[in-house]
Design an enzyme around this catalytic site. Structure first.
Site, PDB file in Angstrom:
ATOM      1  CD  GLU A  33      -2.463   1.888   0.449  1.00 44.32           C
ATOM      2  OE1 GLU A  33      -3.279   1.143  -0.111  1.00 44.32           O
ATOM      3  OE2 GLU A  33      -2.315   3.096   0.151  1.00 44.32           O
ATOM      4  CD  GLN A  34      -0.556   5.485  -3.623  1.00 43.16           C
ATOM      5  OE1 GLN A  34       0.267   5.546  -4.518  1.00 43.16           O
ATOM      6  NE2 GLN A  34      -1.731   6.084  -3.698  1.00 43.16           N
ATOM      7  NE  ARG A  79     -13.089   4.302   1.104  1.00 40.51           N
ATOM      8  CZ  ARG A  79     -11.801   4.183   1.396  1.00 40.51           C
ATOM      9  NH1 ARG A  79     -11.335   4.667   2.520  1.00 40.51           N
ATOM     10  NH2 ARG A  79     -10.989   3.580   0.571  1.00 40.51           N
ATOM     11  CE1 TYR A  99     -24.432   5.832   4.692  1.00 37.23           C
ATOM     12  CE2 TYR A  99     -25.574   6.498   2.683  1.00 37.23           C
ATOM     13  CZ  TYR A  99     -24.433   6.074   3.320  1.00 37.23           C
ATOM     14  OH  TYR A  99     -23.280   5.893   2.602  1.00 37.23           O
ATOM     15  CG  ASP A 146     -13.106   1.915  -7.391  1.00 38.37           C
ATOM     16  OD1 ASP A 146     -14.130   1.210  -7.525  1.00 38.37           O
ATOM     17  OD2 ASP A 146     -13.079   2.964  -6.714  1.00 38.37           O
TER      18      ASP A 146
HETATM   19  C1  LIG Z   1      -9.364   7.742   0.524  1.00 39.18           C
HETATM   20  C2  LIG Z   1     -10.609   7.190  -0.115  1.00 39.18           C
HETATM   21  C3  LIG Z   1     -11.854   7.703   0.234  1.00 39.18           C
HETATM   22  C4  LIG Z   1     -13.011   7.213  -0.366  1.00 39.18           C
HETATM   23  N1  LIG Z   1     -14.197   7.740   0.024  1.00 39.18           N
HETATM   24  C5  LIG Z   1     -15.341   7.235  -0.491  1.00 39.18           C
HETATM   25  C6  LIG Z   1     -16.593   7.726  -0.051  1.00 39.18           C
HETATM   26  O1  LIG Z   1     -16.672   8.616   0.793  1.00 39.18           O
HETATM   27  N2  LIG Z   1     -17.714   7.187  -0.605  1.00 39.18           N
HETATM   28  C7  LIG Z   1     -17.633   6.195  -1.560  1.00 39.18           C
HETATM   29  O2  LIG Z   1     -18.667   5.712  -2.038  1.00 39.18           O
HETATM   30  N3  LIG Z   1     -16.465   5.708  -1.991  1.00 39.18           N
HETATM   31  C8  LIG Z   1     -15.316   6.197  -1.475  1.00 39.18           C
HETATM   32  N4  LIG Z   1     -14.136   5.706  -1.893  1.00 39.18           N
HETATM   33  C9  LIG Z   1     -14.154   4.683  -2.951  1.00 39.18           C
HETATM   34  C10 LIG Z   1     -14.543   3.320  -2.466  1.00 39.18           C
HETATM   35  O3  LIG Z   1     -13.895   3.033  -1.260  1.00 39.18           O
HETATM   36  C11 LIG Z   1     -14.108   2.391  -3.586  1.00 39.18           C
HETATM   37  O4  LIG Z   1     -14.863   2.703  -4.745  1.00 39.18           O
HETATM   38  C12 LIG Z   1     -14.401   0.953  -3.307  1.00 39.18           C
HETATM   39  O5  LIG Z   1     -14.230   0.605  -1.979  1.00 39.18           O
HETATM   40  C13 LIG Z   1     -13.493   0.052  -4.168  1.00 39.18           C
HETATM   41  O6  LIG Z   1     -12.224   0.044  -3.564  1.00 39.18           O
HETATM   42  P1  LIG Z   1     -10.864  -0.391  -4.188  1.00 39.18           P
HETATM   43  O7  LIG Z   1     -10.187  -1.166  -3.113  1.00 39.18           O
HETATM   44  O8  LIG Z   1     -11.021  -1.021  -5.517  1.00 39.18           O
HETATM   45  O9  LIG Z   1     -10.099   0.985  -4.436  1.00 39.18           O
HETATM   46  P2  LIG Z   1      -9.668   2.123  -3.401  1.00 39.18           P
HETATM   47  O10 LIG Z   1     -10.569   2.166  -2.243  1.00 39.18           O
HETATM   48  O11 LIG Z   1      -9.485   3.360  -4.197  1.00 39.18           O
HETATM   49  O12 LIG Z   1      -8.229   1.628  -2.859  1.00 39.18           O
HETATM   50  C14 LIG Z   1      -7.062   1.653  -3.650  1.00 39.18           C
HETATM   51  C15 LIG Z   1      -5.853   1.634  -2.740  1.00 39.18           C
HETATM   52  O13 LIG Z   1      -4.685   1.462  -3.544  1.00 39.18           O
HETATM   53  C16 LIG Z   1      -3.659   2.331  -3.090  1.00 39.18           C
HETATM   54  N5  LIG Z   1      -2.742   2.545  -4.222  1.00 39.18           N
HETATM   55  C17 LIG Z   1      -2.940   3.296  -5.333  1.00 39.18           C
HETATM   56  N6  LIG Z   1      -1.889   3.210  -6.161  1.00 39.18           N
HETATM   57  C18 LIG Z   1      -0.995   2.377  -5.571  1.00 39.18           C
HETATM   58  C19 LIG Z   1       0.282   1.860  -5.957  1.00 39.18           C
HETATM   59  N7  LIG Z   1       0.871   2.184  -7.142  1.00 39.18           N
HETATM   60  N8  LIG Z   1       0.927   1.020  -5.102  1.00 39.18           N
HETATM   61  C20 LIG Z   1       0.369   0.669  -3.908  1.00 39.18           C
HETATM   62  N9  LIG Z   1      -0.845   1.132  -3.504  1.00 39.18           N
HETATM   63  C21 LIG Z   1      -1.524   1.953  -4.330  1.00 39.18           C
HETATM   64  C22 LIG Z   1      -4.429   3.565  -2.632  1.00 39.18           C
HETATM   65  O14 LIG Z   1      -3.662   4.341  -1.728  1.00 39.18           O
HETATM   66  C23 LIG Z   1      -5.657   2.945  -1.976  1.00 39.18           C
HETATM   67  O15 LIG Z   1      -5.454   2.654  -0.626  1.00 39.18           O
HETATM   68  C24 LIG Z   1     -12.946   6.178  -1.346  1.00 39.18           C
HETATM   69  C25 LIG Z   1     -11.688   5.651  -1.705  1.00 39.18           C
HETATM   70  C26 LIG Z   1     -10.513   6.143  -1.094  1.00 39.18           C
HETATM   71  C27 LIG Z   1      -9.147   5.571  -1.471  1.00 39.18           C
END
Ligand SMILES: Cc1cc2nc3c(=O)[nH]c(=O)nc-3n(C[C@H](O)[C@H](O)[C@H](O)COP(=O)(O)OP(=O)(O)OC[C@H]3O[C@@H](n4cnc5c(N)ncnc54)[C@H](O)[C@@H]3O)c2cc1C
Length: 397
Positions: free
Chosen positions: A34-35, A108, A220, A299
């Site tokens: 994790e970055q 979250r 909510y 995502d």
């Molecule tokens: C800080 C934050 C706040 C959010 N707030 C909301 C919200 O309020 N409401 C909502 O609906 N959704 C929110 N989301 C989005 C929601 O959490 C995501 O759409 C969903 O949970 C899918 O998550 P994911 O794990 O695919 O991606 P993400 O939740 O975006 O997680 C991706 C992770 O990868 C890490 N990362 C990125 N690039 C690198 C790399 N090169 N090397 C290592 N690590 C890396 C990031 O730091 C992050 O922790 C938020 C996301 C984040 C990161």
């Protein structure tokens, strides 16, 4: 040689952490890079529909989540201008009975903390913070990843790499998908307020959705009802990156005023002193998610607009299907990954398209809004709920 049971995961968001737990449960060793230097309190509310809560419970997280979640009793859809209720759909027991799992709302940060604690407690998972995936090489025996830790560059090897690094995914770029995300023309503004700061009728455990000209509003309770999460979505040209840019309260109130939203909705918007905002992006469904021993998840693979509240749910579903597929072909990770992609592509593409369409429906104006409202008023609880069966009644093969 790649370590024979090690899977590398890029990103410790909800997708990456759930993936680590699901893989470890299937007997793999997992290294999560994790970055961020720490998993901080960012973001606001998330809705966990039964398709997601079922899986979190299956992972054994139900008890740890219990103190944080709210199980809303119903969804109430209202008109922004008048405050009239257009439709109401029961969520509580009815949903749990219909789909065999509850509908939850959660902060979250609370969900992420429960996942993080489970990851840290698992002997087969290593969580590396301040470790950014920089480059990767897919080879016959697996994947080698270059990881930047401060000024230093190191290497990790694994049987496979799962890019769960979010909307702006570096893994996706390294796999050759360089197109920028697509701006959705809107900004989401979020705030949390103590429940006592809200008008009394909006403190109960329910999800409220207000539809109006040029904007919509969702709120909510989270944190076991102590806080109310409010999200206001408005048309906008601002395209900043990140999840937490400061937003001006006066500007938001002015915008809703200009759009002729009524007093009841305005009283909710007045409750918070400060707002954070993020620009909304998605991407069209991607045909190919991975190659060799690398793939994408959450995502990074299928970012979507938030109007069906399924971003986290789809990442959680991905994680469980991925672990099943890798466990079914432990000696040939590429075969498992292609099967995972094949199983997930159609569903996530459908949700991406449906989320975009839902956003259009929410912000209709004039005669089209009138037609939508008439339709909603005529729909009973049962016919409204049946529209979500395809989404909430999902089980993995
Ligand atoms: C800080 C934050 C706040 C959010 N707030 C909301 C919200 O309020 N409401 C909502 O609906 N959704 C929110 N989301 C989005 C929601 O959490 C995501 O759409 C969903 O949970 C899918 O998550 P994911 O794990 O695919 O991606 P993400 O939740 O975006 O997680 C991706 C992770 O990868 C890490 N990362 C990125 N690039 C690198 C790399 N090169 N090397 C290592 N690590 C890396 C990031 O730091 C992050 O922790 C938020 C996301 C984040 C990161």
């Amino acid at each position: 040689m790649a370590s024979s049971r090690t899977i590398l995961v890029a990103g410790a968001g909800i997708g990456g952490l759930t993936t680590a737990l699901a893989l470890a449960r299937s007997g793999f060793r997992v290294v999560v890079c994790e970055q961020a230097q720490e998993l901080s309190e960012a973001g606001a509310g998330l809705q966990l529909s039964p398709n997601a809560s079922r899986l979190l419970i299956e992972l054994g997280l139900g008890d740890a989540l219990h103190p944080h979640i709210v199980a809303p009793d119903h969804l109430s859809i209202r008109r922004g201008r008048s405050g009239d209720e257009l439709a109401r759909m029961k969520l509580g027991r009815e949903i749990a009975f219909r789909y065999g799992a509850p509908y939850w709302v959660v902060h979250r940060a609370d969900l992420q903390a429960v996942l993080r604690d489970a990851v840290l407690a698992h002997p087969d998972i290593v969580l590396q913070l301040g470790a950014r995936i920089h480059d990767l090489a897919v080879h016959q025996n697996g994947v080698t990843v270059q990881v930047r830790r401060g000024d230093r560059m190191g290497e990790e090897r694994g049987l496979a790499l799962i890019g769960a690094d979010g909307l702006w995914s570096q893994t996706r770029r390294l796999l050759g998908e360089t197109a920028a995300p697509r701006f959705g023309g809107r900004t989401a503004w979020r705030a949390t307020v103590p429940a006592a700061a809200m008008p009394e009728s909006f403190r109960a455990p329910a999800v409220h959705l207000w539809l109006g000209r040029g904007a919509h509003l969702v709120h909510y309770p989270v944190r076991a009802g102590a806080l109310i999460n409010i999200v206001a979505i408005v048309g906008d040209a601002w395209q900043g990156e990140g999840w937490s840019a400061p937003g001006s309260r006066d500007e938001l109130l002015r915008r809703f005023g200009k759009l002729s939203w009524g007093g009841a909705a305005q009283s909710i918007l007045q409750a918070p002193d400060s707002w954070l905002k993020w620009a909304l992006f998605d991407r069209p469904p991607l045909r190919r998610w991975g190659q060799g021993s690398a793939t994408l998840l959450g995502d990074a693979a299928h970012p979507m607009l938030p109007f069906l509240a399924q971003g986290a749910a789809m990442a959680i579903e991905d994680a469980m299907v991925l672990a099943d597929c890798l466990a079914a072909s432990p000696d040939d990770a590429p075969v498992g990954l292609r099967r995972y992609e094949m199983l997930r592509h159609g569903r996530t593409a459908r949700v991406q398209r449906a989320a975009r369409f839902t956003g259009e429906m929410y912000q209709l104006d004039g005669p089209l809004a009138f037609a939508r409202n008439t339709l909603l008023r005529g729909m009973g609880d049962e016919s409204l709920r049946a529209r979500y069966d395809w989404l909430y009644d999902w089980r993995r093969a």
